[in-house]
Design a protein around this motif. Structure first.
Motif, PDB file in Angstrom:
ATOM      1  N   GLU A 290      -7.310  -1.190   1.372  1.00 40.93           N
ATOM      2  CA  GLU A 290      -5.600  -1.262   1.279  1.00 40.93           C
ATOM      3  C   GLU A 290      -5.121  -2.738   0.740  1.00 40.93           C
ATOM      4  O   GLU A 290      -5.233  -3.201   1.379  1.00 40.93           O
ATOM      5  CB  GLU A 290      -5.135  -0.184   1.907  1.00 40.93           C
ATOM      6  CG  GLU A 290      -4.281   0.602   1.358  1.00 40.93           C
ATOM      7  CD  GLU A 290      -3.510   1.941   2.402  1.00 40.93           C
ATOM      8  OE1 GLU A 290      -3.743   2.754   2.017  1.00 40.93           O
ATOM      9  OE2 GLU A 290      -2.640   0.999   3.081  1.00 40.93           O
ATOM     10  N   VAL A 291      -4.551  -2.533  -0.311  1.00 41.17           N
ATOM     11  CA  VAL A 291      -3.542  -3.675  -0.392  1.00 41.17           C
ATOM     12  C   VAL A 291      -1.825  -3.312  -0.290  1.00 41.17           C
ATOM     13  O   VAL A 291      -1.918  -2.046  -1.113  1.00 41.17           O
ATOM     14  CB  VAL A 291      -3.688  -3.913  -1.618  1.00 41.17           C
ATOM     15  CG1 VAL A 291      -4.213  -3.315  -2.832  1.00 41.17           C
ATOM     16  CG2 VAL A 291      -2.898  -5.024  -2.362  1.00 41.17           C
ATOM     17  N   VAL A 292      -1.601  -3.970   0.087  1.00 42.59           N
ATOM     18  CA  VAL A 292       0.136  -3.630   0.332  1.00 42.59           C
ATOM     19  C   VAL A 292       0.740  -5.325   0.228  1.00 42.59           C
ATOM     20  O   VAL A 292       0.769  -7.011   0.978  1.00 42.59           O
ATOM     21  CB  VAL A 292       0.249  -3.139   1.953  1.00 42.59           C
ATOM     22  CG1 VAL A 292      -0.097  -2.002   1.927  1.00 42.59           C
ATOM     23  CG2 VAL A 292      -0.005  -3.743   3.059  1.00 42.59           C
ATOM     24  N   TYR A 293       2.106  -5.235  -0.569  1.00 42.95           N
ATOM     25  CA  TYR A 293       2.743  -6.467   0.209  1.00 42.95           C
ATOM     26  C   TYR A 293       4.524  -5.415  -0.147  1.00 42.95           C
ATOM     27  O   TYR A 293       4.489  -4.725  -1.112  1.00 42.95           O
ATOM     28  CB  TYR A 293       2.627  -7.540  -0.722  1.00 42.95           C
ATOM     29  CG  TYR A 293       3.059  -8.881  -0.076  1.00 42.95           C
ATOM     30  CD1 TYR A 293       2.608  -9.218   1.350  1.00 42.95           C
ATOM     31  CD2 TYR A 293       3.948  -9.425  -0.513  1.00 42.95           C
ATOM     32  CE1 TYR A 293       2.808 -10.039   1.619  1.00 42.95           C
ATOM     33  CE2 TYR A 293       4.213 -10.575   0.159  1.00 42.95           C
ATOM     34  CZ  TYR A 293       3.619 -11.032   1.180  1.00 42.95           C
ATOM     35  OH  TYR A 293       4.012 -12.516   1.724  1.00 42.95           O
ATOM     36  N   PRO A 294       5.278  -6.135   0.734  1.00 45.50           N
ATOM     37  CA  PRO A 294       7.002  -5.802   0.204  1.00 45.50           C
ATOM     38  C   PRO A 294       7.741  -6.214  -1.359  1.00 45.50           C
ATOM     39  O   PRO A 294       8.204  -5.735  -1.807  1.00 45.50           O
ATOM     40  CB  PRO A 294       8.087  -6.720   1.092  1.00 45.50           C
ATOM     41  CG  PRO A 294       6.711  -7.672   1.814  1.00 45.50           C
ATOM     42  CD  PRO A 294       5.253  -7.571   1.624  1.00 45.50           C
ATOM     43  N   THR A 295       6.864  -7.305  -2.116  1.00 41.27           N
ATOM     44  CA  THR A 295       7.387  -7.362  -3.264  1.00 41.27           C
ATOM     45  C   THR A 295       6.950  -6.803  -4.512  1.00 41.27           C
ATOM     46  O   THR A 295       6.798  -7.039  -5.607  1.00 41.27           O
ATOM     47  CB  THR A 295       7.323  -8.798  -3.436  1.00 41.27           C
ATOM     48  OG1 THR A 295       6.093  -8.669  -3.570  1.00 41.27           O
ATOM     49  CG2 THR A 295       7.868  -9.885  -2.311  1.00 41.27           C
ATOM     50  N   ILE A 296       5.674  -5.247  -4.037  1.00 38.75           N
ATOM     51  CA  ILE A 296       4.601  -4.787  -4.887  1.00 38.75           C
ATOM     52  C   ILE A 296       4.628  -3.695  -4.556  1.00 38.75           C
ATOM     53  O   ILE A 296       5.179  -2.974  -4.076  1.00 38.75           O
ATOM     54  CB  ILE A 296       2.775  -5.329  -4.863  1.00 38.75           C
ATOM     55  CG1 ILE A 296       2.912  -4.916  -3.766  1.00 38.75           C
ATOM     56  CG2 ILE A 296       2.864  -6.400  -5.509  1.00 38.75           C
ATOM     57  CD1 ILE A 296       0.801  -5.019  -3.762  1.00 38.75           C
ATOM     58  N   ASP A 297       4.485  -2.879  -5.717  1.00 42.28           N
ATOM     59  CA  ASP A 297       4.102  -1.424  -5.640  1.00 42.28           C
ATOM     60  C   ASP A 297       2.611  -0.839  -4.533  1.00 42.28           C
ATOM     61  O   ASP A 297       2.564  -1.875  -4.284  1.00 42.28           O
ATOM     62  CB  ASP A 297       4.257  -0.164  -6.609  1.00 42.28           C
ATOM     63  CG  ASP A 297       5.144  -0.504  -7.227  1.00 42.28           C
ATOM     64  OD1 ASP A 297       6.157  -0.752  -7.020  1.00 42.28           O
ATOM     65  OD2 ASP A 297       5.251  -0.571  -9.581  1.00 42.28           O
ATOM     66  N   GLY A 298       2.640   0.705  -4.108  1.00 42.71           N
ATOM     67  CA  GLY A 298       1.734   0.507  -3.473  1.00 42.71           C
ATOM     68  C   GLY A 298       2.231   1.213  -2.708  1.00 42.71           C
ATOM     69  O   GLY A 298       3.481   1.305  -2.607  1.00 42.71           O
ATOM     70  N   PRO A 299       1.146   1.094  -1.374  1.00 45.88           N
ATOM     71  CA  PRO A 299       0.051   0.922  -1.401  1.00 45.88           C
ATOM     72  C   PRO A 299      -1.055   1.202  -2.083  1.00 45.88           C
ATOM     73  O   PRO A 299      -0.963   2.299  -3.337  1.00 45.88           O
ATOM     74  CB  PRO A 299      -1.052   1.089  -0.080  1.00 45.88           C
ATOM     75  CG  PRO A 299       0.205   2.511   1.204  1.00 45.88           C
ATOM     76  CD  PRO A 299       1.508   2.443  -0.255  1.00 45.88           C
ATOM     77  N   PHE A 300      -1.775   0.570  -2.942  1.00 39.67           N
ATOM     78  CA  PHE A 300      -3.090   0.599  -4.035  1.00 39.67           C
ATOM     79  C   PHE A 300      -4.661   0.546  -2.809  1.00 39.67           C
ATOM     80  O   PHE A 300      -4.870  -0.017  -2.301  1.00 39.67           O
ATOM     81  CB  PHE A 300      -3.207  -0.146  -4.810  1.00 39.67           C
ATOM     82  CG  PHE A 300      -1.988  -0.121  -5.729  1.00 39.67           C
ATOM     83  CD1 PHE A 300      -1.379   0.369  -6.261  1.00 39.67           C
ATOM     84  CD2 PHE A 300      -1.021  -1.809  -5.495  1.00 39.67           C
ATOM     85  CE1 PHE A 300      -0.785   0.319  -7.422  1.00 39.67           C
ATOM     86  CE2 PHE A 300       0.267  -1.696  -6.043  1.00 39.67           C
ATOM     87  CZ  PHE A 300       0.917  -0.505  -6.897  1.00 39.67           C
ATOM     88  N   LYS A 301      -4.895   1.839  -3.135  1.00 39.90           N
ATOM     89  CA  LYS A 301      -6.666   1.264  -2.869  1.00 39.90           C
ATOM     90  C   LYS A 301      -7.526   0.280  -3.571  1.00 39.90           C
ATOM     91  O   LYS A 301      -7.234   0.572  -4.671  1.00 39.90           O
ATOM     92  CB  LYS A 301      -7.059   2.895  -2.545  1.00 39.90           C
ATOM     93  CG  LYS A 301      -6.875   3.587  -1.432  1.00 39.90           C
ATOM     94  CD  LYS A 301      -7.800   4.757  -1.303  1.00 39.90           C
ATOM     95  CE  LYS A 301      -8.231   5.559  -2.083  1.00 39.90           C
ATOM     96  NZ  LYS A 301      -9.217   6.842  -2.381  1.00 39.90           N
TER      97      LYS A 301
END
Ligand code: HEM
Length: 213
Positions: free
Chosen positions: A72-83
């Protein structure tokens, strides 16, 4: 299952280990694709084949193999979380370093592939006194030098000392990674990054199963 194996309790650690043992039957004969006309030892990701593992690599021995799974990828500057899906290869050619490669691909909620994602290649070099030097080059114009150490016999922690980037790369300042075997057989990691003006915080994590070695 043979008569002398203990019963497996579904959902327990035992079940996970049993499942991994069954997988090992399928992976133990697999290796990286090999050229049969290379005049030097080829990389092997299977400890049963190719050159002997260098003694200096004993602390990294459990990592050797090809691992595949999901994260799982997350970060405050991007949408998501993405798998995402990911394959990681740790291989060696008999010398005292591991070659490393990771490929990732984004997945939709149903698990279908959306598109290829991050790629990185590098070298894991054990140093004196249980230290670890890791060099990574990312396809996005970033290179990193990490230092670290094994935390236990089956977990390894590394942190960037230097991050450099090309003129076109995004702002990446630092990273930390913790890799560990889960139930002694699967590979999991968490990565934190300081980038895009943000404090160090989680970007990716994944749980991978052995597919080779
Ligand atoms: C499994 C590995 C990784 C995956 C699946 C992944 C996935 C993503 C995704 C989905 C995004 C959102 C933008 C996009 O769709 O491309 C993103 C942004 C980003 N990632 Fe990763 N990433 C991974 C590893 C890394 C690594 C190793 C670095 C640094 C060397 C990195 C640095 C960044 C940066 C700088 C952004 C942009 C953030 C922004 O524009 O605000 N990522 N990542």
């Amino acid at each position: 299952m043979t008569a002398n194996q203990p019963p497996v309790v579904p959902g327990s650690g035992d079940a996970a280990v049993q499942a991994a043992l069954q997988r090992a039957e399928r992976t133990r004969h697999r290796n990286l694709p090999q050229f049969d006309d290379l005049p030097i030892p080829a990389d092997t990701a299977n400890l049963r084949e190719g050159p002997n593992l260098h003694d200096d690599l004993l602390a990294l021995l459990p990592l050797v193999g090809v691992w595949r799974g999901e994260g799982e990828v997350v970060y405050p500057t991007i949408d998501g979380p993405f798998k995402f899906g990911q394959q990681i290869t740790f291989a060696h050619d008999g010398r005292p370093f591991l070659s490393y490669e990771s490929r990732a691909w984004l997945l939709d909620d149903e698990g279908a592939v959306i598109r290829p994602a991050a790629r990185e290649v590098g070298w894991w070099r054990p140093g004196p006194d249980d230290t670890l030097e890791v060099l990574l080059a990312h396809a996005t114009g970033i290179t990193e030098i990490y230092y670290g150490a094994p935390r236990t016999q089956t977990s390894w922690e590394i942190e960037t000392d230097i991050v450099t980037r090309t003129a076109s790369a995004k702002e990446v300042n630092a990273a930390k990674r913790l890799y560990g075997l889960v139930n002694g057989v699967d590979l999991a990691y968490v990565e934190e990054r300081a980038m895009m003006g943000q404090e160090m915080q989680p970007h990716t994590s994944a749980y991978l199963r052995r597919v080779v070695g």
